[in-house]
Design a protein around this motif. Structure first.
Motif, PDB file in Angstrom:
ATOM      1  N   ALA A  26       0.842  -1.196   0.000  1.00 17.98           N
ATOM      2  CA  ALA A  26       0.000   0.000   0.000  1.00 17.98           C
ATOM      3  C   ALA A  26       0.880   1.251   0.000  1.00 17.98           C
ATOM      4  O   ALA A  26       2.015   1.231   0.458  1.00 17.98           O
ATOM      5  CB  ALA A  26      -0.899   0.006   1.237  1.00 17.98           C
ATOM      6  N   GLN A  27       0.317   2.311  -0.527  1.00 19.51           N
ATOM      7  CA  GLN A  27       1.077   3.550  -0.586  1.00 19.51           C
ATOM      8  C   GLN A  27       1.089   4.228   0.777  1.00 19.51           C
ATOM      9  O   GLN A  27       0.220   3.974   1.608  1.00 19.51           O
ATOM     10  CB  GLN A  27       0.479   4.501  -1.630  1.00 19.51           C
ATOM     11  N   SER A  28       2.078   5.087   0.992  1.00 19.80           N
ATOM     12  CA  SER A  28       2.145   5.863   2.225  1.00 19.80           C
ATOM     13  C   SER A  28       2.765   7.214   1.936  1.00 19.80           C
ATOM     14  O   SER A  28       3.414   7.410   0.899  1.00 19.80           O
ATOM     15  CB  SER A  28       2.942   5.132   3.299  1.00 19.80           C
ATOM     16  N   VAL A  29       2.552   8.154   2.848  1.00 18.07           N
ATOM     17  CA  VAL A  29       3.022   9.521   2.675  1.00 18.07           C
ATOM     18  C   VAL A  29       3.699   9.993   3.952  1.00 18.07           C
ATOM     19  O   VAL A  29       3.187   9.745   5.050  1.00 18.07           O
ATOM     20  CB  VAL A  29       1.847  10.474   2.359  1.00 18.07           C
ATOM     21  N   THR A  30       4.795  10.694   3.800  1.00 16.89           N
ATOM     22  CA  THR A  30       5.491  11.289   4.939  1.00 16.89           C
ATOM     23  C   THR A  30       5.657  12.775   4.722  1.00 16.89           C
ATOM     24  O   THR A  30       6.150  13.204   3.670  1.00 16.89           O
ATOM     25  CB  THR A  30       6.883  10.650   5.130  1.00 16.89           C
ATOM     26  N   GLN A  31       5.242  13.553   5.701  1.00 18.54           N
ATOM     27  CA  GLN A  31       5.513  14.981   5.709  1.00 18.54           C
ATOM     28  C   GLN A  31       6.474  15.222   6.872  1.00 18.54           C
ATOM     29  O   GLN A  31       6.054  15.196   8.031  1.00 18.54           O
ATOM     30  CB  GLN A  31       4.218  15.776   5.883  1.00 18.54           C
ATOM     31  N   PRO A  32       7.738  15.432   6.577  1.00 13.19           N
ATOM     32  CA  PRO A  32       8.754  15.456   7.645  1.00 13.19           C
ATOM     33  C   PRO A  32       8.626  16.624   8.610  1.00 13.19           C
ATOM     34  O   PRO A  32       9.059  16.531   9.752  1.00 13.19           O
ATOM     35  CB  PRO A  32      10.078  15.543   6.870  1.00 13.19           C
ATOM     36  N   ASP A  33       8.044  17.719   8.154  1.00 16.74           N
ATOM     37  CA  ASP A  33       7.963  18.924   8.984  1.00 16.74           C
ATOM     38  C   ASP A  33       6.598  19.034   9.625  1.00 16.74           C
ATOM     39  O   ASP A  33       5.593  19.114   8.927  1.00 16.74           O
ATOM     40  CB  ASP A  33       8.247  20.169   8.136  1.00 16.74           C
ATOM     41  N   ILE A  34       6.564  19.037  10.959  1.00 12.20           N
ATOM     42  CA  ILE A  34       5.289  19.166  11.664  1.00 12.20           C
ATOM     43  C   ILE A  34       4.825  20.616  11.647  1.00 12.20           C
ATOM     44  O   ILE A  34       3.639  20.904  11.498  1.00 12.20           O
ATOM     45  CB  ILE A  34       5.435  18.672  13.107  1.00 12.20           C
ATOM     46  N   HIS A  35       5.788  21.538  11.820  1.00 17.01           N
ATOM     47  CA  HIS A  35       5.449  22.945  11.934  1.00 17.01           C
ATOM     48  C   HIS A  35       6.535  23.775  11.258  1.00 17.01           C
ATOM     49  O   HIS A  35       7.729  23.528  11.470  1.00 17.01           O
ATOM     50  CB  HIS A  35       5.335  23.336  13.428  1.00 17.01           C
ATOM     51  N   ILE A  36       6.106  24.744  10.462  1.00 17.20           N
ATOM     52  CA  ILE A  36       7.035  25.672   9.806  1.00 17.20           C
ATOM     53  C   ILE A  36       6.564  27.086  10.069  1.00 17.20           C
ATOM     54  O   ILE A  36       5.352  27.373   9.965  1.00 17.20           O
ATOM     55  CB  ILE A  36       7.111  25.402   8.291  1.00 17.20           C
ATOM     56  N   THR A  37       7.495  27.952  10.430  1.00 18.17           N
ATOM     57  CA  THR A  37       7.195  29.367  10.591  1.00 18.17           C
ATOM     58  C   THR A  37       7.936  30.140   9.516  1.00 18.17           C
ATOM     59  O   THR A  37       9.133  29.932   9.309  1.00 18.17           O
ATOM     60  CB  THR A  37       7.617  29.876  11.979  1.00 18.17           C
ATOM     61  N   VAL A  38       7.217  31.012   8.846  1.00 20.51           N
ATOM     62  CA  VAL A  38       7.806  31.770   7.751  1.00 20.51           C
ATOM     63  C   VAL A  38       7.340  33.221   7.853  1.00 20.51           C
ATOM     64  O   VAL A  38       6.228  33.491   8.317  1.00 20.51           O
ATOM     65  CB  VAL A  38       7.407  31.147   6.395  1.00 20.51           C
ATOM     66  N   SER A  39       8.188  34.139   7.446  1.00 24.53           N
ATOM     67  CA  SER A  39       7.828  35.551   7.448  1.00 24.53           C
ATOM     68  C   SER A  39       6.985  35.892   6.227  1.00 24.53           C
ATOM     69  O   SER A  39       7.159  35.303   5.149  1.00 24.53           O
ATOM     70  CB  SER A  39       9.088  36.419   7.450  1.00 24.53           C
ATOM     71  N   GLU A  40       6.073  36.819   6.410  1.00 25.53           N
ATOM     72  CA  GLU A  40       5.241  37.244   5.295  1.00 25.53           C
ATOM     73  C   GLU A  40       6.130  37.801   4.184  1.00 25.53           C
ATOM     74  O   GLU A  40       7.050  38.583   4.444  1.00 25.53           O
ATOM     75  CB  GLU A  40       4.228  38.295   5.745  1.00 25.53           C
ATOM     76  N   GLY A  41       5.868  37.371   2.967  1.00 23.24           N
ATOM     77  CA  GLY A  41       6.667  37.795   1.830  1.00 23.24           C
ATOM     78  C   GLY A  41       7.809  36.855   1.505  1.00 23.24           C
ATOM     79  O   GLY A  41       8.378  36.917   0.405  1.00 23.24           O
ATOM     80  N   ALA A  42       8.149  35.982   2.438  1.00 24.56           N
ATOM     81  CA  ALA A  42       9.222  35.017   2.191  1.00 24.56           C
ATOM     82  C   ALA A  42       8.678  33.817   1.414  1.00 24.56           C
ATOM     83  O   ALA A  42       7.468  33.628   1.286  1.00 24.56           O
ATOM     84  CB  ALA A  42       9.828  34.568   3.510  1.00 24.56           C
ATOM     85  N   SER A  43       9.600  33.025   0.896  1.00 24.01           N
ATOM     86  CA  SER A  43       9.190  31.827   0.156  1.00 24.01           C
ATOM     87  C   SER A  43       8.893  30.690   1.128  1.00 24.01           C
ATOM     88  O   SER A  43       9.360  30.671   2.272  1.00 24.01           O
ATOM     89  CB  SER A  43      10.285  31.404  -0.819  1.00 24.01           C
ATOM     90  N   LEU A  44       8.114  29.748   0.636  1.00 25.62           N
ATOM     91  CA  LEU A  44       7.693  28.610   1.458  1.00 25.62           C
ATOM     92  C   LEU A  44       7.891  27.323   0.666  1.00 25.62           C
ATOM     93  O   LEU A  44       7.570  27.261  -0.528  1.00 25.62           O
ATOM     94  CB  LEU A  44       6.210  28.738   1.834  1.00 25.62           C
ATOM     95  N   GLU A  45       8.417  26.311   1.320  1.00 25.48           N
ATOM     96  CA  GLU A  45       8.487  24.991   0.707  1.00 25.48           C
ATOM     97  C   GLU A  45       8.105  23.953   1.734  1.00 25.48           C
ATOM     98  O   GLU A  45       8.684  23.898   2.825  1.00 25.48           O
ATOM     99  CB  GLU A  45       9.874  24.678   0.148  1.00 25.48           C
ATOM    100  N   LEU A  46       7.132  23.133   1.408  1.00 21.22           N
ATOM    101  CA  LEU A  46       6.680  22.050   2.282  1.00 21.22           C
ATOM    102  C   LEU A  46       7.052  20.726   1.628  1.00 21.22           C
ATOM    103  O   LEU A  46       6.767  20.508   0.448  1.00 21.22           O
ATOM    104  CB  LEU A  46       5.167  22.137   2.489  1.00 21.22           C
ATOM    105  N   ARG A  47       7.617  19.849   2.430  1.00 22.46           N
ATOM    106  CA  ARG A  47       8.110  18.585   1.903  1.00 22.46           C
ATOM    107  C   ARG A  47       7.088  17.471   2.005  1.00 22.46           C
ATOM    108  O   ARG A  47       6.319  17.403   2.975  1.00 22.46           O
ATOM    109  CB  ARG A  47       9.390  18.191   2.635  1.00 22.46           C
ATOM    110  N   CYS A  48       7.113  16.622   1.011  1.00 20.03           N
ATOM    111  CA  CYS A  48       6.236  15.453   0.978  1.00 20.03           C
ATOM    112  C   CYS A  48       6.992  14.323   0.297  1.00 20.03           C
ATOM    113  O   CYS A  48       7.471  14.480  -0.832  1.00 20.03           O
ATOM    114  CB  CYS A  48       4.950  15.758   0.223  1.00 20.03           C
ATOM    115  N   ASN A  49       7.090  13.196   0.956  1.00 18.30           N
ATOM    116  CA  ASN A  49       7.692  12.001   0.377  1.00 18.30           C
ATOM    117  C   ASN A  49       6.675  10.874   0.386  1.00 18.30           C
ATOM    118  O   ASN A  49       5.935  10.720   1.355  1.00 18.30           O
ATOM    119  CB  ASN A  49       8.937  11.590   1.172  1.00 18.30           C
TER     120      ASN A  49
END
Lengths: 113, 112
Positions: free
Chosen positions: A1-24
């Motif tokens: 069966a397939q599975s998904v991992t999101q390594p980051d539980i919480h990310i804080t970013v400043s307004e206007g900054a770039s964002l990247e969320l990981r998914c494996n």
């Protein structure tokens, strides 16, 4: 069966900054991949999806994601975040032989002024 | 266009009381239907899904049950609620099981 991992539980970013969320993901063939966003107290909204073709997918709200088969990843990006992007983000994977999607545990994004 | 409804939006119930949450989809036929639960600070937990009328698959054995009395209606029930049943319940639908799901607005259940 397939599975998904999101390594980051919480990310804080400043307004206007770039964002990247990981998914494996884990799946033997090319999966169907999705990103959802959930604002507090609301249902999930589909941001984008990948089935096949161009590996860079554009979605709503200025988000994009890139499918990388060699890394089994489907990371979500946004060049410049807005305060309204503060929410929880879920990656999900589907497969032709499965009756349901598998969701990651989610990443909470906090946007600071 | 397709629309998914859930009600009630919020519910406060005492321990041991019964539960009935309803989900209805409009604008499509023979959808796949799903019930999820989100406990506080936790991710999505798939509870039940249905690929057709009268066809229910259970993912987590517990004191909840689901029924699909009509093509576009999905009901989540319990005979006796537990404190641990508190959470945010989401209904979703899809055209094909491997493709995107569309979520309802959710029901916030608090068991006291």
């Amino acid at each position: 069966a397939q599975s998904v991992t999101q390594p980051d539980i919480h990310i804080t970013v400043s307004e206007g900054a770039s964002l990247e969320l990981r998914c494996n993901y884990s799946y033997g063939a090319t999966p169907y991949l999705f990103w959802y966003v959930q604002s507090p107290g609301q249902g999930l909204q589909l941001l984008l999806k990948y089935f096949s073709g161009d590996t860079l997918v554009q979605g709503i709200k200025g988000f994009e994601a890139e499918f990388k088969r060699s890394q089994s990843s489907f990371n979500l990006r946004k060049p410049s975040v807005h305060w309204s992007d503060a929410a929880e983000y879920f990656c999900a994977v589907g497969a032709p032989v499965q009756d349901k999607l598998s969701f990651g545990a989610g990443t909470t994004v906090t946007v600071r002024a | 266009s397709q629309t998914i409804h859930q009600w009630p939006a919020t519910l406060v119930q005492p321990v041991g009381s019964p539960l009935s949450l309803e989900c209805t989809v409009e604008g499509t036929s023979n959808p796949n239907l799903y019930w999820y639960r989100q406990a506080a600070g936790r991710g999505l937990q798939l509870l039940f899904y249905s690929v057709g009328i009268g066809q229910i698959s259970s993912e987590v054995p517990q004191n909840l049950s689901a029924s699909r009395p009509q093509d576009r209606q999905f009901i989540l029930s319990s005979k006796k609620l537990l404190l641990s049943d508190s959470g945010f319940y989401l209904c979703a639908w899809s055209v094909l099981s491997r493709e995107e799901q569309y979520f309802g607005p959710g029901t916030r259940l608090t068991v006291t």
